[in-house]
Design an enzyme around this catalytic site. Sequence first.
Site, mmCIF file in Angstrom:
data_model
loop_
_atom_site.group_PDB
_atom_site.id
_atom_site.type_symbol
_atom_site.label_atom_id
_atom_site.label_comp_id
_atom_site.label_asym_id
_atom_site.label_seq_id
_atom_site.Cartn_x
_atom_site.Cartn_y
_atom_site.Cartn_z
ATOM 1 C CG ASP A 110 -1.785 1.189 1.461
ATOM 2 O OD1 ASP A 110 -2.478 2.207 0.955
ATOM 3 O OD2 ASP A 110 -1.616 2.125 2.219
ATOM 4 C CG ASP A 115 -6.014 2.813 1.069
ATOM 5 O OD1 ASP A 115 -5.073 2.036 0.895
ATOM 6 O OD2 ASP A 115 -6.909 2.830 -0.124
ATOM 7 C CG ASP A 158 -1.357 1.203 -4.024
ATOM 8 O OD1 ASP A 158 0.148 1.111 -4.200
ATOM 9 O OD2 ASP A 158 -1.504 2.295 -2.680
ATOM 10 C CG ASP A 215 -11.315 -16.561 -12.109
ATOM 11 O OD1 ASP A 215 -10.856 -17.397 -11.851
ATOM 12 O OD2 ASP A 215 -12.436 -16.295 -12.082
ATOM 13 C CD GLU A 232 -9.913 -21.074 -11.284
ATOM 14 O OE1 GLU A 232 -9.202 -20.972 -9.749
ATOM 15 O OE2 GLU A 232 -10.350 -20.132 -11.746
#
Length: 549
Positions: free
Chosen positions: A28, A32, A36, A207, A276
């Site tokens: 980060d 926050d 990111d 995915d 996957e």
Amino acid sequence: MATEAKAADANWWRGAVIYQIYPRSFQDTSGDGLGDIKGITQRLPYVASLGVDAIWLSPFFTSPMADMGYDVSDYCNVDPMFGTLADFDEMMEEAHRLGLKVIIDQVISHTSDRHPWFIESRSSRTNAKADWYVWADPKPDGTAPTNWLSIFGGPGWEWDGVRKQYYMHNFLISQPDLNFHNPDVQEAMLGTVKFWLERGVDGFRLDTVNYYFHDKQLRDNPPMVYDTDGAGMETDTNPYSMQNHLYDKSQPENIEFLKRLRSLLDTYENRATVGEVGDGPRSLTTLAIYTSGNDKLHMCYTFDLLGPAFSAGYIRRILTTVQDTVTNGWVCWAFSNHDVVRHATRFIETPEEQDRVAKLSVTLLSSLRGSICLYQGEELGLTEAELSFEDLRDPYGIRFWPAFKGRDGCRTPMVWDAGAPHAGFTSGSKTWLPVPGEHASRAVDAQESLSDSVLHHYRAAIAFRKSHPALIDGDMTFLETNQDLLAFIREKGGEKLLFVYNLTREPQSFTLPKRMGDVLPVSLPGFQSSRIEGGVVALDALDVFCGRV
């Protein structure tokens, strides 16, 4: 020579070591408590120092985050919590400068229910996108069209009062399935892939790649009949495994779409896909079909090594089945990812063997035929975090608590600085998931100063793999052993390496076949305890021998 170099570039994925980054938990920079893209860019030199070939980023697209980004509401943008497209472009530039390929998750079997497409689709039965999702009328008694179940618990259908129909969802109710039988849907999804290809990404992790199509006839799934060992059965936790999923996924139409996807990628240089495959007992067969012929996926992985079994007999059974089944395709192996309990927890019997198991695991993984995926933090030997119910963010874990504690335990923040607040993950006052104290003590800076740390072993194991062509894409031949030992030869050109693994907690011995001839021990990073005398290899508990044949 130029032709050979071009072919090598195109096949960079074959035998590659891929490092998975879970963006929400990596670094980060805003304070926050959420990772990111700028944080990923900041830490890329560390990733490159591991010696890996590529990074794989879990979803960072615009999303309501009901399923931590796997519910996409805009495929062609970055969610503000992660940054901007400009941040992504800067990250791509830095990755390529460091020699790292970039693979991104592509979640195209379903969208968020807040995606504009679904909002339009549910508004009526006659709008332009009315057939973009899987809608069906109820049975005469008002019940769902089929008996299909959601992986996340309960029926795989949800009633919508506006259309007065059910819509299909393999996952959360807020993740409606797209209707890939509609050519417009296929074109739209290929368009999102092209968007990222144009931005320079090197590949896609697809995915739930076998979930794109459903049975047009909406036939009920029959009950699952397991073999005698019941491998993979989790009926006490999730009834999804009680069905034989013949009709809600893995449909034959999927193959033609994968060919279309491959044709698109082939118009760009040196791009790759890794799928996957979650197809229960049929996973390896599906993998073989999806990677055969050089016209569909480049490679796939399954969940076969993501379970609790860490025995020679089990691993050999999976590996030999792959070799017998996937005859001209390619497999990608992993022991951990963002969906399963970390293998440092799954494989150990006592806390004292944590480092030993972590080192042996990556050594084994690095010697297998195929590409391999490493999950952030496993190079530190991190175990599964123990979280309270109040800390959970994973909808799957919340749904099945306390029988199953969900996936948050493997998704806790990466630990960088043992002495810093939140182990250096954030400068803010809190993190989205807690940072366990036992993780902080294993932070990167703490392990950098220890010559025998798990981190340094990962670097050495990856370097060993990359220095031996036989380990990248050489042949793999298994040798007869008892069920306590795993023995195989990796061979390419004039190089022939023997590996013998003892995955038990007792010393073992392996008698070399007489036809093998002389075997010269090879120094294997982190393991010097095994020895050879009179044609017999002696191994300690959780040990490995490597020799040149």
